[in-house]
Design an enzyme around this catalytic site. Sequence first.
Site, PDB file in Angstrom:
ATOM      1  CE  LYS A 122      -1.160 -10.964  -2.835  1.00 27.59           C
ATOM      2  NZ  LYS A 122      -2.955 -10.494  -3.091  1.00 27.59           N
ATOM      3  NE  ARG A 170      -8.625 -11.620   2.995  1.00 28.16           N
ATOM      4  CZ  ARG A 170      -9.335 -11.218   1.871  1.00 28.16           C
ATOM      5  NH1 ARG A 170      -8.183 -10.817   1.016  1.00 28.16           N
ATOM      6  NH2 ARG A 170     -10.346 -10.549   1.997  1.00 28.16           N
ATOM      7  CG  HIS A 222      -1.663  -0.920   0.897  1.00 30.35           C
ATOM      8  ND1 HIS A 222      -1.868  -1.294   2.747  1.00 30.35           N
ATOM      9  CD2 HIS A 222      -2.646  -1.591   0.987  1.00 30.35           C
ATOM     10  CE1 HIS A 222      -2.771  -2.786   2.343  1.00 30.35           C
ATOM     11  NE2 HIS A 222      -3.867  -2.192   1.634  1.00 30.35           N
TER      12      HIS A 222
END
Length: 280
Positions: A149, A187, A37
């Site tokens: 991704k 995750r 990010h």
Amino acid sequence: MRIIYDANEMHSIADKHREWRKIIGFVPTMGYLHEGHLSLVRQARRDNDVVFVSIFVNPLQFAPNEDFDRYPRNLKRDEELLKREGADFLFYPSVEDMYPEGFQTYVEVEKLTKVLEGKSRPTHFRGVTTVVAKLFNITKPHKAYFGKKDAQQLIVLKKMVRDLNMGIEIIGMPIVREEDGLAMSSRNKYLKGEERNQAVCLFKALKKTEELIAGGEDDVSAIVSEMRKVIEGYPLAEIDYISVNRISDLSELERIEKGNTLVSLAVRIGNTRLIDNMWF
Ligand code: PAF
């Protein structure tokens, strides 16, 4: 950095910046930020006059059996990271503000969302395109940044922007990886002990593909079978899919097309479903 909780307020801030002829860069996220990010925020900082980031864990893109409730959240930490990267505004709306009672309007990209992730997660992309369209309407960006991704998400959003004449430049940024090659993802936090070690299998399978293609192999079934062999060496890994698709329309390929090929896979490690890909 200012945190804005209210969609109307964010909308007027965006309007003001448009009036002042500022170039707005936008990074939509679901929070629990990692280097992936932050690489988007850095690029947005370089390219634009003002940088808006949103954090919203969007219930619409999670199926009832998925991890909406346990999706990791940590606003304080995210806030610090974003301040450090020089983001100007953090938009942090509530579910009630984004989806008030009676909400009934959705954005759907048809064909591109029926394959790959869409097969395993049939309602996912409708949630993504709806929330991103709303976020674009609220933040009025000139440019928006997404990681490669989530390759299919990036391709679907580019299509949405083109089909609906949104006039926003969608910028896809390289995957950021851990030292062993595992693609960064919020995750990854779910992976425990040996699961974390074996999660590297996705990257290893993709590296194998890279080697094969560099050596001149272009037969997709040969490549996929080599990828399967790599993953089968990791006992905790269970393959959901391995797929080779044309980037432009996500149709399945039988031969590698240089410059237009997406090799992607989804693998379960214990209870955690991971995805990864390479573009060739
Ligand atoms: O990639 C994500 O984090 C999400 O899918 C997005 C684009 C922020 C929409 O909720």
